[in-house]
Design a protein around this motif. Structure first.
Motif, PDB file in Angstrom:
ATOM      1  N   PRO A  38       0.826  -1.213   0.000  1.00 22.49           N
ATOM      2  CA  PRO A  38       0.000   0.000   0.000  1.00 22.49           C
ATOM      3  C   PRO A  38       0.861   1.264   0.000  1.00 22.49           C
ATOM      4  O   PRO A  38       2.056   1.213   0.323  1.00 22.49           O
ATOM      5  N   VAL A  39       0.260   2.393  -0.366  1.00 19.44           N
ATOM      6  CA  VAL A  39       0.944   3.684  -0.303  1.00 19.44           C
ATOM      7  C   VAL A  39       0.122   4.645   0.554  1.00 19.44           C
ATOM      8  O   VAL A  39      -1.077   4.457   0.727  1.00 19.44           O
ATOM      9  N   MET A  40       0.808   5.664   1.099  1.00 20.12           N
ATOM     10  CA  MET A  40       0.091   6.720   1.820  1.00 20.12           C
ATOM     11  C   MET A  40      -0.011   7.918   0.882  1.00 20.12           C
ATOM     12  O   MET A  40       0.983   8.305   0.259  1.00 20.12           O
ATOM     13  N   VAL A  41      -1.223   8.451   0.729  1.00 21.47           N
ATOM     14  CA  VAL A  41      -1.413   9.607  -0.145  1.00 21.47           C
ATOM     15  C   VAL A  41      -1.940  10.777   0.679  1.00 21.47           C
ATOM     16  O   VAL A  41      -2.488  10.593   1.763  1.00 21.47           O
ATOM     17  N   GLN A  42      -1.734  11.989   0.156  1.00 26.81           N
ATOM     18  CA  GLN A  42      -2.196  13.186   0.864  1.00 26.81           C
ATOM     19  C   GLN A  42      -2.845  14.143  -0.130  1.00 26.81           C
ATOM     20  O   GLN A  42      -2.366  14.309  -1.252  1.00 26.81           O
ATOM     21  N   TRP A  43      -3.973  14.757   0.297  1.00 26.79           N
ATOM     22  CA  TRP A  43      -4.658  15.732  -0.562  1.00 26.79           C
ATOM     23  C   TRP A  43      -3.867  17.030  -0.614  1.00 26.79           C
ATOM     24  O   TRP A  43      -3.603  17.642   0.420  1.00 26.79           O
ATOM     25  N   ARG A  44      -3.463  17.424  -1.823  1.00 27.23           N
ATOM     26  CA  ARG A  44      -2.776  18.710  -2.041  1.00 27.23           C
ATOM     27  C   ARG A  44      -3.408  19.376  -3.249  1.00 27.23           C
ATOM     28  O   ARG A  44      -3.259  18.896  -4.367  1.00 27.23           O
ATOM     29  N   LYS A  45      -4.114  20.454  -3.027  1.00 34.23           N
ATOM     30  CA  LYS A  45      -4.708  21.237  -4.123  1.00 34.23           C
ATOM     31  C   LYS A  45      -5.438  20.339  -5.111  1.00 34.23           C
ATOM     32  O   LYS A  45      -5.121  20.301  -6.303  1.00 34.23           O
ATOM     33  N   LYS A  46      -6.446  19.642  -4.655  1.00 35.80           N
ATOM     34  CA  LYS A  46      -7.333  18.828  -5.495  1.00 35.80           C
ATOM     35  C   LYS A  46      -6.661  17.607  -6.114  1.00 35.80           C
ATOM     36  O   LYS A  46      -7.227  16.957  -6.984  1.00 35.80           O
ATOM     37  N   GLU A  47      -5.443  17.316  -5.735  1.00 31.72           N
ATOM     38  CA  GLU A  47      -4.772  16.126  -6.271  1.00 31.72           C
ATOM     39  C   GLU A  47      -4.297  15.253  -5.106  1.00 31.72           C
ATOM     40  O   GLU A  47      -4.098  15.741  -3.997  1.00 31.72           O
ATOM     41  N   LEU A  48      -4.096  13.973  -5.419  1.00 32.12           N
ATOM     42  CA  LEU A  48      -3.561  13.050  -4.419  1.00 32.12           C
ATOM     43  C   LEU A  48      -2.081  12.825  -4.693  1.00 32.12           C
ATOM     44  O   LEU A  48      -1.710  12.423  -5.794  1.00 32.12           O
ATOM     45  N   VAL A  49      -1.254  13.087  -3.695  1.00 30.78           N
ATOM     46  CA  VAL A  49       0.186  12.926  -3.855  1.00 30.78           C
ATOM     47  C   VAL A  49       0.644  11.749  -2.991  1.00 30.78           C
ATOM     48  O   VAL A  49       0.302  11.666  -1.815  1.00 30.78           O
ATOM     49  N   THR A  50       1.417  10.847  -3.599  1.00 31.47           N
ATOM     50  CA  THR A  50       1.968   9.738  -2.833  1.00 31.47           C
ATOM     51  C   THR A  50       3.087  10.262  -1.938  1.00 31.47           C
ATOM     52  O   THR A  50       4.042  10.873  -2.428  1.00 31.47           O
TER      53      THR A  50
END
Lengths: 407, 324
Positions: free
Chosen positions: A380-392
């Motif tokens: 699995p990966v951890m993602v974070q919401w940044r300006k309407k996009e998901l960043v791994t």
């Protein structure tokens, strides 16, 4: 006399129309949809209506993208450029219906394999049919039971729910540590579905192993309408981070109530509702910075996933991506087996490693099934919401950006 | 006499149908599910048709049946044939527990109380994880095929078991309807106060009916679990796909008649499947929409059920006979 006969005529006609004709016609109507020569039938069973319709539609989009691309590039070469013919059907949200649909695809459409069905309960019901009929079933459902029953015809392209739950906790601890925070008190809230309880189980076990205190561990009913009591309990619990596991509507309600009550501790969602565009649409600025575990993320190979965005107008959500990978792997197996027979394809899938194509977008850059059918290459990966996009943002070796942690 | 010939012909046709279908194909599954739903609607018909109490909680008995036999099989290796009777006993007990406080309720209040009972059962099954496996559901293990173990490779035997079940439940229904109990139930339905005055113990009669209906529904739950192989609390205790569906089948077919639930099931289950087959790959929910429109049309056309088609036909035939 004439009156009587006209009445009789009406009754007869209606009876025939409403009752018998449709029933007698039924088997013939479906069999006219039978495959023509030089195409490989692949069943796609998704929840296209009901509570999970959005996820089902996303999944279908991902599959259609890959099928159209393969067909445009000349189809399946080993079978004389045979075209992929997708047979799509709605599983609704009832496992029994999903099982019946699978039975229909196998006996009427003579499918080579089946892809589906997002929700674990639907996938398990389908697997009971495919296992007895020896048809390969490729899925991205998480539940541990899927590959935990020793079935020979099932292939799970992502990590299991318990592994996701464990990663959700372990990655968070690592991210916090990198930011100089030690976590020793957390809160879990999860919906009382198969997915929610399984993932919460993984979280709980990981927390115990890491000696982290669970100051809150609450299940709530799917479709909860008032989250205030939960949030009040969360505030009083003194948790340093909260781990909500839920589908879309509940996730919106939980995060909104939390932020409106100015609870700013990091929230680490459990995939599903936390990693689709509607999460950001529903929450706006409240979405910014929310973390979530995900079995895969589109930014790992934008060269591939931008094709989805271009066609459908939104980023390639993980269920679309994983189903795309599942179809790609299936086609590779058909090429390898040089046969569209279900048992040959199962043989080609089992214990094999697949690289290239859509597998590049997965962690590990490959798909490798063990004897139980689980893809062992996927983490699995951890993602974070940044300006309407998901960043791994985690693990570090695949991350596309640094995690922001505000404790 | 004519009636008996018709019944024998129908049973023979029903026995022949599985022979022409693919033994583990799609239509075999649909046929089996149709028979099971006909039997469940017939069991519902006892309380819904004869006692005129609209129950919307039959999923509770159904789910208890499915869970009881499967848990006995998983934990103790007990054959579902035996588990089925344990299921029936628990289903009857549950029917008694719910009937005692609710039987005095009338109309909508009874319907709502039973609906709530089904939901309570669903919540319990979700929460009592150590017994039921929780929301993850239960899979019936695939044991080496044998009749004693109630395990078959094909669907064919399931179709015949479902057919036998439907015949048994229908016979029970007819025996009760024609017997003293049927007269008492009809008396209560027409006028409960008057029935009391002439010496009918209305509570006792209603309780007896509820328990028989609960026992039968739970036993059918066991048969269903063996066909579906996987179920979770939301499936087994579903208000929409079990409780309401069973009532709907009886109502569409014709409440209070032995033929009604069978007609209803052979109309609703295949039509729903056909709609899913034809339309579900298109716009989301289109198949359910068309199915719903068909139901509305049928209810408007035949408010007292499909069974009235036969009554109308018979009346017409007799009318013609008188004329000629």
């Amino acid at each position: 006399m004439s009156k009587t006969s006209s009445h009789r005529g009406r009754i007869n006609r209606r009876t025939v129309l409403a009752g018998t004709a449709s029933l007698i016609a039924a088997p013939w109507i479906s069999s006219t949809a039978r495959a023509q020569a030089k195409q490989v039938n692949i069943g796609v069973i998704m929840p296209l209506s009901g509570a999970n319709a959005q996820f089902g539609t996303n999944s279908r989009n991902g599959i259609e993208l890959v099928a159209d691309e393969i067909n445009a590039a000349g189809g399946i070469k080993a079978l004389g450029n045979a075209k992929i013919n997708l047979i799509v059907a709605d599983a609704t949200s009832t496992p029994t219906t999903a099982g019946t649909v699978a039975q229909r695809m196998i006996s009427q459409n003579e499918v080579t394999a089946i892809l589906g069905a997002f929700a674990s309960s639907l996938t398990i019901a389908i697997s009971e049919v495919t296992e007895r009929r020896d048809i390969p079933l490729l899925t991205m459902s998480f539940a541990d039971q899927i590959t935990g029953r020793g079935y020979k015809n099932i292939f799970q392209v992502v990590a299991k729910a318990s592994a996701l739950g464990k990663a959700q906790l372990d990655y968070t601890v690592a991210i916090a540590q990198a930011a100089g925070t030690r976590i020793d008190k957390i809160a879990i809230m999860y919906e009382d579905t198969a997915y929610g309880t399984a993932q919460a189980g993984g979280l709980r076990a990981a927390a115990k192993a890491a000696n982290i205190e669970l100051v809150m561990d609450d299940a709530y009913p799917l479709g909860i309408t008032d989250t205030t009591p939960l949030i009040n309990k969360l505030r009083a619990s003194g948790a340093q981070a909260v781990f909500p596991v839920s589908y879309l509507n509940d996730s919106l309600l939980l995060i909104r109530t939390m932020r409106q009550q100015r609870i700013t501790i990091p929230a680490i969602g459990g995939a599903a509702g936390y990693v689709i565009p509607d999460f950001e649409k529903g929450l706006g600025e409240f979405a910014e910075g929310v973390l979530s575990i995900a079995p895969a993320n589109y930014d790992l190979d934008t060269g591939l996933t931008d094709r989805f965005r271009k066609r459908f107008g939104y980023f390639m959500v993980h269920e679309a991506l994983e189903h795309a990978v599942a179809l790609d792997v299936l086609v590779q197996a058909i090429e390898k087996a040089k046969s569209a027979k279900a048992e040959d394809v199962t043989m080609a899938l089992r214990g094999a490693k697949f690289t290239g194509g859509w597998t590049n977008a997965m962690t590990g850059g490959a798909v490798e099934f063990d004897s139980s059918g689980l893809n062992t290459a996927s983490i699995p990966v951890m993602v974070q919401w940044r300006k309407k996009e998901l960043v791994t943002v985690w693990p570090k070796d695949v991350a596309k950006g640094a995690a922001e942690w505000k404790s | 006499m004519k009636r008996w010939i018709a019944i024998v012909v129908i049973v023979l046709v029903a026995m022949a149908v599985p022979q022409v279908l693919n033994p583990s194909g799609y239509w075999m599954r649909v046929f089996t599910l149709t028979l099971l739903f006909a039997a469940m609607a017939q069991a519902w018909n006892l309380i819904g048709g004869l006692a005129n109490q609209l129950s919307l909680g039959h999923a509770a008995f159904f789910g208890i049946g499915a869970y009881t036999s499967t848990i006995l099989l998983l934990k103790f290796g007990i054959s579902p044939w035996i588990g089925m009777f344990a299921a029936g006993a628990l289903g009857g007990l549950a029917a008694l527990v719910i009937a005692v406080p609710t039987m005095r309720l009338q109309g909508h209040y009874f319907a709502l109380a039973t609906l709530a009972f089904g939901e309570v059962a669903r919540v319990i099954a979700n929460v009592w994880t150590s017994l039921t496996g929780g929301p993850g559901g239960l899979s019936v293990p695939f044991v080496p095929p044998s009749f004693a173990a109630y395990s078959f490779k094909q669907l064919l035997p399931h179709a015949y078991i479902a057919l036998v079940a439907l015949i048994i439940v229908t016979v029970i229904f007819e025996v009760i309807r024609r017997g003293a109990m049927g007269y008492r139930l009809r008396a209560i339905r027409e006028n409960a106060a008057a029935a009391e005055v002439i010496g009918i113990d209305t509570t006792k009669v209603k309780l007896q009916t509820a328990v028989i209906s609960g026992v039968l529904t739970a036993m059918l739950g066991t048969l269903f679990a063996q066909v579906a192989v996987f179920f979770d609390p939301d499936t087994a205790f579903s208000a929409a796909s079990i409780s309401i569906r069973v009532a709907l089948i009886a109502i569409i077919g014709g409440v209070g008649t032995a033929v009604g639930p069978i007609l209803g099931a052979f109309f609703i289950v295949p039509i729903e499947e056909l709609m899913n087959d034809l339309f579900s790959s298109g716009a989301a929910g289109l198949s359910q929409l068309i199915f719903g429109v068909i139901l509305i049309v049928v209810i408007l056309w035949r408010p007292r059920g499909l069974v009235t088609i036969f009554e109308a036909l018979r009346a017409r035939l007799q009318g013609r006979g008188a004329q000629s």
